[in-house]
Each structure stands twice: as C-alpha cells, then as structure tokens.
Design an enzyme around this catalytic site. Structure first.
Site, PDB file in Angstrom:
ATOM      1  N   LYS A 188       0.781  -1.009  -0.191  1.00  0.00           N
ATOM      2  CA  LYS A 188      -0.096  -0.176   0.240  1.00  0.00           C
ATOM      3  C   LYS A 188       0.916   1.324  -0.024  1.00  0.00           C
ATOM      4  O   LYS A 188       1.293   1.616   0.970  1.00  0.00           O
ATOM      5  CB  LYS A 188      -1.066   0.120   1.251  1.00  0.00           C
ATOM      6  CG  LYS A 188      -2.031   0.951   1.021  1.00  0.00           C
ATOM      7  CD  LYS A 188      -2.471   1.911   2.220  1.00  0.00           C
ATOM      8  CE  LYS A 188      -1.774   2.831   2.922  1.00  0.00           C
ATOM      9  NZ  LYS A 188      -1.653   4.264   2.089  1.00  0.00           N
ATOM     10  N   GLY A 241       7.302   4.881   7.864  1.00  0.00           N
ATOM     11  CA  GLY A 241       6.400   6.182   8.059  1.00  0.00           C
ATOM     12  C   GLY A 241       6.729   6.551   9.527  1.00  0.00           C
ATOM     13  O   GLY A 241       7.904   6.499   9.998  1.00  0.00           O
ATOM     14  N   SER A 242       5.642   7.244   9.950  1.00  0.00           N
ATOM     15  CA  SER A 242       5.735   8.010  11.166  1.00  0.00           C
ATOM     16  C   SER A 242       5.910   7.284  12.460  1.00  0.00           C
ATOM     17  O   SER A 242       5.300   6.001  12.330  1.00  0.00           O
ATOM     18  CB  SER A 242       4.718   8.983  11.479  1.00  0.00           C
ATOM     19  OG  SER A 242       3.490   8.230  11.539  1.00  0.00           O
ATOM     20  N   THR A 243       6.570   7.617  13.664  1.00  0.00           N
ATOM     21  CA  THR A 243       6.401   6.655  14.716  1.00  0.00           C
ATOM     22  C   THR A 243       5.103   6.310  15.280  1.00  0.00           C
ATOM     23  O   THR A 243       4.624   5.534  15.711  1.00  0.00           O
ATOM     24  CB  THR A 243       7.427   7.478  15.667  1.00  0.00           C
ATOM     25  OG1 THR A 243       8.743   7.054  15.376  1.00  0.00           O
ATOM     26  CG2 THR A 243       7.390   6.721  17.136  1.00  0.00           C
ATOM     27  N   GLY A 246       3.658   3.660  13.210  1.00  0.00           N
ATOM     28  CA  GLY A 246       4.425   2.548  13.534  1.00  0.00           C
ATOM     29  C   GLY A 246       3.831   1.945  14.750  1.00  0.00           C
ATOM     30  O   GLY A 246       3.676   0.587  14.752  1.00  0.00           O
ATOM     31  N   GLU A 264      10.402   0.968  10.266  1.00  0.00           N
ATOM     32  CA  GLU A 264      11.187   2.027   9.993  1.00  0.00           C
ATOM     33  C   GLU A 264      10.398   3.502  10.157  1.00  0.00           C
ATOM     34  O   GLU A 264       9.505   3.840   9.478  1.00  0.00           O
ATOM     35  CB  GLU A 264      11.759   2.085   8.428  1.00  0.00           C
ATOM     36  CG  GLU A 264      12.438   0.963   8.178  1.00  0.00           C
ATOM     37  CD  GLU A 264      13.825   0.637   8.699  1.00  0.00           C
ATOM     38  OE1 GLU A 264      14.398   1.509   9.265  1.00  0.00           O
ATOM     39  OE2 GLU A 264      14.747  -0.351   8.218  1.00  0.00           O
ATOM     40  N   CYS A 299      13.683  10.724   6.666  1.00  0.00           N
ATOM     41  CA  CYS A 299      13.605  10.182   7.999  1.00  0.00           C
ATOM     42  C   CYS A 299      14.911  10.500   8.765  1.00  0.00           C
ATOM     43  O   CYS A 299      15.011  10.725   9.820  1.00  0.00           O
ATOM     44  CB  CYS A 299      13.414   8.487   7.910  1.00  0.00           C
ATOM     45  SG  CYS A 299      14.648   7.732   6.963  1.00  0.00           S
ATOM     46  N   GLU A 397      10.388  15.672  15.371  1.00  0.00           N
ATOM     47  CA  GLU A 397      10.638  15.611  14.211  1.00  0.00           C
ATOM     48  C   GLU A 397       9.855  16.548  13.052  1.00  0.00           C
ATOM     49  O   GLU A 397       8.544  16.357  13.275  1.00  0.00           O
ATOM     50  CB  GLU A 397      10.386  13.969  13.628  1.00  0.00           C
ATOM     51  CG  GLU A 397      10.868  13.891  12.068  1.00  0.00           C
ATOM     52  CD  GLU A 397      10.392  12.520  11.608  1.00  0.00           C
ATOM     53  OE1 GLU A 397       9.105  11.970  11.797  1.00  0.00           O
ATOM     54  OE2 GLU A 397      11.351  11.946  10.889  1.00  0.00           O
TER      55      GLU A 397
HETATM   56  P1  NAP Z   1       2.902   8.252   8.035  1.00  0.00           P
HETATM   57  O1  NAP Z   1       1.689   9.309   7.901  1.00  0.00           O
HETATM   58  O2  NAP Z   1       3.071   7.439   8.987  1.00  0.00           O
HETATM   59  O3  NAP Z   1       2.151   7.347   6.473  1.00  0.00           O
HETATM   60  C1  NAP Z   1       2.923   5.998   6.174  1.00  0.00           C
HETATM   61  C2  NAP Z   1       2.325   5.039   5.522  1.00  0.00           C
HETATM   62  O4  NAP Z   1       1.174   4.774   6.742  1.00  0.00           O
HETATM   63  C3  NAP Z   1       1.267   5.857   4.485  1.00  0.00           C
HETATM   64  O5  NAP Z   1       1.117   4.798   3.628  1.00  0.00           O
HETATM   65  C4  NAP Z   1      -0.056   6.037   5.269  1.00  0.00           C
HETATM   66  O6  NAP Z   1      -1.199   6.028   4.416  1.00  0.00           O
HETATM   67  C5  NAP Z   1      -0.176   4.953   6.341  1.00  0.00           C
HETATM   68  N1  NAP Z   1      -1.063   5.272   7.458  1.00  0.00           N
HETATM   69  C6  NAP Z   1      -1.382   6.331   7.920  1.00  0.00           C
HETATM   70  N2  NAP Z   1      -2.266   6.159   8.868  1.00  0.00           N
HETATM   71  C7  NAP Z   1      -2.365   4.905   9.119  1.00  0.00           C
HETATM   72  C8  NAP Z   1      -3.101   3.941   9.964  1.00  0.00           C
HETATM   73  N3  NAP Z   1      -3.799   4.595  10.898  1.00  0.00           N
HETATM   74  N4  NAP Z   1      -3.065   2.723  10.000  1.00  0.00           N
HETATM   75  C9  NAP Z   1      -2.390   2.264   9.055  1.00  0.00           C
HETATM   76  N5  NAP Z   1      -1.658   2.895   8.059  1.00  0.00           N
HETATM   77  C10 NAP Z   1      -1.628   4.235   8.067  1.00  0.00           C
HETATM   78  O7  NAP Z   1       4.081   8.633   7.423  1.00  0.00           O
HETATM   79  P2  NAP Z   1       4.363   9.862   6.145  1.00  0.00           P
HETATM   80  O8  NAP Z   1       3.832  11.349   6.584  1.00  0.00           O
HETATM   81  O9  NAP Z   1       3.869   9.106   4.918  1.00  0.00           O
HETATM   82  O10 NAP Z   1       6.014   9.868   6.229  1.00  0.00           O
HETATM   83  C11 NAP Z   1       6.677  10.415   6.736  1.00  0.00           C
HETATM   84  C12 NAP Z   1       7.147   9.787   8.116  1.00  0.00           C
HETATM   85  O11 NAP Z   1       7.919   8.618   7.583  1.00  0.00           O
HETATM   86  C13 NAP Z   1       8.307  10.417   8.998  1.00  0.00           C
HETATM   87  O12 NAP Z   1       8.151  10.053  10.385  1.00  0.00           O
HETATM   88  C14 NAP Z   1       9.508   9.761   8.541  1.00  0.00           C
HETATM   89  O13 NAP Z   1      10.461   9.904   9.496  1.00  0.00           O
HETATM   90  C15 NAP Z   1       9.141   8.330   8.429  1.00  0.00           C
HETATM   91  N6  NAP Z   1      10.239   7.822   7.341  1.00  0.00           N
HETATM   92  C16 NAP Z   1      11.027   6.811   7.890  1.00  0.00           C
HETATM   93  C17 NAP Z   1      11.909   6.219   7.224  1.00  0.00           C
HETATM   94  C18 NAP Z   1      12.934   5.294   7.688  1.00  0.00           C
HETATM   95  O14 NAP Z   1      13.298   4.505   7.197  1.00  0.00           O
HETATM   96  N7  NAP Z   1      13.015   5.227   9.217  1.00  0.00           N
HETATM   97  C19 NAP Z   1      11.984   6.450   5.744  1.00  0.00           C
HETATM   98  C20 NAP Z   1      11.071   7.335   5.203  1.00  0.00           C
HETATM   99  C21 NAP Z   1       9.994   7.963   6.134  1.00  0.00           C
HETATM  100  P3  NAP Z   1      -1.809   7.475   4.024  1.00  0.00           P
HETATM  101  O15 NAP Z   1      -0.738   8.383   3.857  1.00  0.00           O
HETATM  102  O16 NAP Z   1      -2.247   6.998   2.493  1.00  0.00           O
HETATM  103  O17 NAP Z   1      -2.881   8.033   4.733  1.00  0.00           O
END
Ligand code: NAP
Ligand code: MG
Length: 495
Positions: A188, A241-243, A246, A264, A299, A397
């Site tokens: 997804k 994605g975000s903590t 996660g 991650e 990230c 962050e």
């Molecule tokens: P996010 O809001 O956590 O979203 C990541 C994914 O999770 C998206 O596909 C999102 O779907 C989905 N998601 C959101 N809410 C959810 C829920 N309640 N249940 C299940 N899935 C859900 O993160 P983002 O804003 O896209 O990305 C930024 C974050 O990613 C930052 O915190 C960054 O540090 C982290 N990141 C970490 C790494 C690493 O390798 N450590 C690498 C890149 C990014 P939708 O967006 O479609 O709603």
C-alpha cells in the site's frame, strides 16, 4: 534534459490509477476514488482508486493463492533472480518517466529523482535480485545419526505500507528482498504518491512475475493500511513511516494474528561538528544537503546540528553561504534548489514548528512559506541558532527544511545531547581525530553512524534505527532476514 523537456515528459505521462490485484487493474470495490494532487501546482493529476478492507481482502487472497501455487515461492532461485533483473531493466528503460512521475506526484526535484532516487531504487532492486540465488542454508553440528537442516524459507504473504517521501525507493526497499526470498506481497503506497508503485506492479507483470505475487492497493492509511495491518492471513508487515503510525501497526498485530512487524519510523538525527574537523567547507556541504535534500522530508535528515562553540559562528556563516543553492523553484526545472512540500497540510505543520522556533530560538535564515509562479506549497530553507536541547524544535521531528543549531563545549556534553532523543536512526560526526571518531561513534545510540559524511546509503549496508526509530533493517544481506524464517528439519539416519 532542460525545463521544457521535463514539462513535456510530465504532460505526456500515462498515470495508472487503478489497483493491481491478481495481475489485473481494478477499481476499488466501493467505487470510491481520491484525487492525487501535484503539490507544486495544486493541479489534480488523476482520481485514484481508494482501496478499502474489501480490496485488501482480495489482494491478500490473491497473494496467498500465488504463494500456495508455488509459481514464485517454489521457483528455482536463479529463475526468480532473472525475473527481478528483467524488472530492473524495464525500470531503467523508463527512468525518465518514473522520475517525472515522482516529481509531479510529491514535489521532489526532478534532477534528484532522475539523478539519484530512481537510479538508487533500481540498483537496490538489482542487488536483491542478485541475492536470490546466493542465500545458503546451514546444517547443525550434531552427533552421528542425526542431521538437522536449517533453512531460510519465505514467510508467505508480506504486507508493505510505505510513505510518500521516497515513494519508489520505499516500495523497492520492502518488495525487493521480500520477492527475492519467494514471498508474495501486498503493497500500500502512501495516498500522496501512488503512481510509481502502480507502475512498478505493471512492469513486474511485464517482466514475468506471476499474477498475484505483487499486488498494489492504493488507498488511505486508516482504511486500507489498517486492514492490511489487521489481516489474519498476512504473515509479516513491513512499514516505513511515522512513529505514531508504526505504534499502531504493533497494536494491529497484537489484536489480530501476531504477524511479524518491522518498523522504520521517524528520526531527529544529530550531526556533531568538532573543532578538529579538518574540512569545514566539506562539512557545511554535507550538513546543508543533509537537511535540505527532499525539502528535509527525509527520516534520517540531519535536523540537529551540534557545533562546538569555538567554531559556531564560522560554521553558521558557511551554511548561510550555501543557502542560495537551496531556494524553492519549479521541481521540474533542473536549476531549482528546493522542491515543493508534499502537500499543503504538511507545509502548515512545518510552518507551525517554525512559528514555535521563532519563540524559542533565534531565526538566522528563511522561515517563510512561499509560492512559485503564484502556486504550490514551498518553504524556504530555514536555520535556527541558540536552540536549547529541550526545546520543541530540538526534539520533535519536523520533516521539513528546518535546521536547529545547538552549541556545545565538551565532547561528553555533545554525546549526551545527541542521545537525548526518543529516536535513534542516524547520527554523524565530523572530526579528523581518529580516536575521537571511534570513541564518539561507539557511544552514539543510532542504527547508522557516519563519520565525515551525512546520510550515506548503499544497498550493501544495513539501514534502520534504535529506540522509537524502529526495528529490523532494510538493505543489505540482513534485509532478507525479515522476510524469511528459520525452518529446521531433523533427520535420523541409520549408521
Ligand atoms: P505516515 O503518516 O506514518 O504514513 C506512512 C504510511 O502509513 C502511509 O502509507 C499511510 O497511508 C499509512 N498510514 C497512515 N495512517 C495509518 C493508519 N492509521 N493505519 C495504517 N496505516 C496508516 O508517514 P508519512 O507522513 O507518509 O511519512 C513521513 C514519516 O515517515 C516520517 O516520520 C519519517 O521519519 C518516516 N520515514 C521513515 C523512514 C525510515 O526508514 N526510518 C524512511 C522514510 C520516512 P496514507 O498516507 O495514505 O494515509
Ligand atoms: Mg500527489
């Protein structure tokens, strides 16, 4: 390519907008869609199928069927390698289109997409493809009459949920090792950036990946993402994605089938610049690209600069000299220094942190939201000095082009400040003193520590964090460990 060429390529893109399930392009069963917007212009690129629980059910069923059929899972490893290498070649042939797609979808500079991100994704796919027939199993040292085979076997159905900041890379980081190991996958992508993942699914079919082995379901996190996280027939969930999100996946697994969860998540990575750094110019180049690349939406962005008080002023001046190279511009213009923020909502969040920063520290540069040609969501490269280690902009962050500069006087103090975070993803140290480099690196709590460089990435080197930055490692030979389990087979034989 110049600006005109890139605009022409972007206009002529054909953007897949349906889910790919069981080898077919399908609308969401609900008939619902969502608009995918170019954040640099505000224009809607396409209405994309909004997958929900029913679509995830169909995708998981198709992944399970393909896994049980053995068409991929029991295929000779060398054959799996060939298919994945063919996929890499198909992607290479479309590099320009994939780069333009990523740029219009989430505002990334096209020169970074074409020159770095997309080639990196292809190289990583190739690296894991090559690995497919190089994973050896073990035998245990047992008394005569006993043999125990210790094999790495695929888990079954792998769910992958990825963010929008490096859309194709994040998809490949999960899918490549999972597929190389023989799993079937349901991916997804983030709602803000679905197009390259959908194209990946199509190219995989063209490369000869059997139907149902790679399914891509675009949709929202709360619906499609959650359905995947809670699915009773998904064996492993890999998330970037975000903590905050996660944490939800751990809960989903606990409340469903205890699937393995690999995370991650976020970071607040420190860069420590010591006065014995031999090349402050090079360090300033690294620190600025470390925080401004991809508009700081990385990230492992070097968002906290810890600089020794004796060189603080000199170093901030060196950073200021680099800011003209990081001014916002049309992401499709190869001369632009900074692209668009992924969406207006995220840009407002970043601006709220900047407002907080104005109250708790000294704004040295930037700080404004801007438009380009009267359109889009852009933010100037921003630097705050006199940042206190316990302030919001030093701890949270921000995920934007915002650098917080914290001064220190002693090595121990720098290490203490660096480690005082809920995150532990990456850290950098700039010094020419070999002993200090080793001493400080050893004491930093981060999955990836870099000396005299910021945020280096290679398919051959593990990537991932400690603490609330996550678990497990992407990239390298260790990535495949997440998508396989050790299976032992005991054999008693007559001597
Ligand atoms: P996010 O809001 O956590 O979203 C990541 C994914 O999770 C998206 O596909 C999102 O779907 C989905 N998601 C959101 N809410 C959810 C829920 N309640 N249940 C299940 N899935 C859900 O993160 P983002 O804003 O896209 O990305 C930024 C974050 O990613 C930052 O915190 C960054 O540090 C982290 N990141 C970490 C790494 C690493 O390798 N450590 C690498 C890149 C990014 P939708 O967006 O479609 O709603
Ligand atoms: Mg978009």
């Amino acid at each position: 390519m110049n600006l005109t060429d890139w605009h022409r390529t972007a206009r002529s893109l054909s953007l897949g907008n349906r889910a790919v399930i069981g080898g077919r392009q399908v609308e969401a069963r609900s008939g619902q869609g969502f608009a995918s917007v170019n954040p640099a212009t505000g224009e809607t690129l396409a209405e994309v199928a909004a997958g929900d629980a029913e679509d995830i059910d169909a995708a998981v069923a198709s992944a399970r069927n393909s896994f049980e059929s053995g068409a991929w899972s029991r295929r000779a490893p060398v054959e799996r390698k060939k298919v994945l290498l063919r996929l890499a070649e198909l992607m290479r042939a479309e590099l320009t289109e994939l780069a333009a797609m990523e740029s219009v979808d989430m505002g990334k500079l096209v020169r970074h997409a074409a020159g770095n991100d997309i080639p990196a994704a292809i190289n990583i796919l190739q690296w894991h493809a090559e690995e497919a027939d190089k994973v050896y199993d073990e035998m245990a040292p047992l008394p005569e009459g006993n043999a125990a085979l210790i094999r790495r076997v695929p888990l079954g159905v792998v769910g992958a949920v990825v963010p929008w900041n490096f859309p194709l890379n994040m998809a490949i980081w999960k899918c490549a090792p999972a597929l190389a190991a023989g799993n079937s996958v349901v991916l997804k992508p983030a709602e803000q950036s679905p197009f390259t993942a959908l194209r990946l699914a199509q190219l995989a079919l063209d490369a000869g990946l059997p139907e149902g082995v790679l399914n891509v379901v675009p949709g929202f996190g709360e619906t499609a993402g959650q359905a995947l996280g809670r699915h009773m027939d998904v064996d492993c969930l890999a998330f970037t994605g975000s903590t905050a999100v996660g944490r939800l996946f751990l809960k989903y697994a606990g409340e469903s089938n205890m699937k393995q969860v690999w995370l991650e998540c976020g970071g607040k990575s420190p860069v420590i610049v010591f006065p014995d750094c031999g090349d402050l110019e090079a360090a300033a180049d690294q620190v600025s690209s470390g925080i401004f690349y991809n508009q700081g939406q990385v990230c492992s962005a070097s968002s906290r600069l810890l600089v020794h008080q004796s060189i603080e002023k000199t170093f901030i001046d060196l950073l200021l000299k680099r800011l003209p190279a990081y001014q916002p511009g049309d992401p499709l213009d190869p001369k632009s220094g900074l692209g668009a923020m992924v969406e207006a909502k995220h840009a407002s969040n970043v601006m709220r942190f900047i407002d907080e920063g104005r109250r708790e520290a000294t704004l040295v540069a930037g700080g404004k939201a801007v438009t380009v040609g009267g359109k889009g969501s852009f933010i100037e490269p921003t630097i705050f000095a006199d940042v206190k280690p316990d302030s919001t902009i030093a701890r949270d962050e921000i995920f934007g082009p915002v650098l917080s500069v914290i001064r220190f006087s002693e090595e121990d103090e720098a290490i203490r400040i660096a480690n005082d975070s809920i995150y532990g993803l990456a850290a950098s140290v700039f010094t020419d003193d070999l002993s200090r480099a080793h001493r400080v690196s050893a004491r930093l709590t981060a999955g990836v520590v870099a000396v005299n460089v910021v945020d280096p990435v290679s398919p051959a080197v593990p990537f991932g964090g400690f603490k609330q930055s996550g678990s497990g490692r992407d990239l390298s030979r260790h990535a495949i460990e997440k998508y396989t389990a050790l299976k032992t087979t005991w054999i008693r034989y007559r001597c």
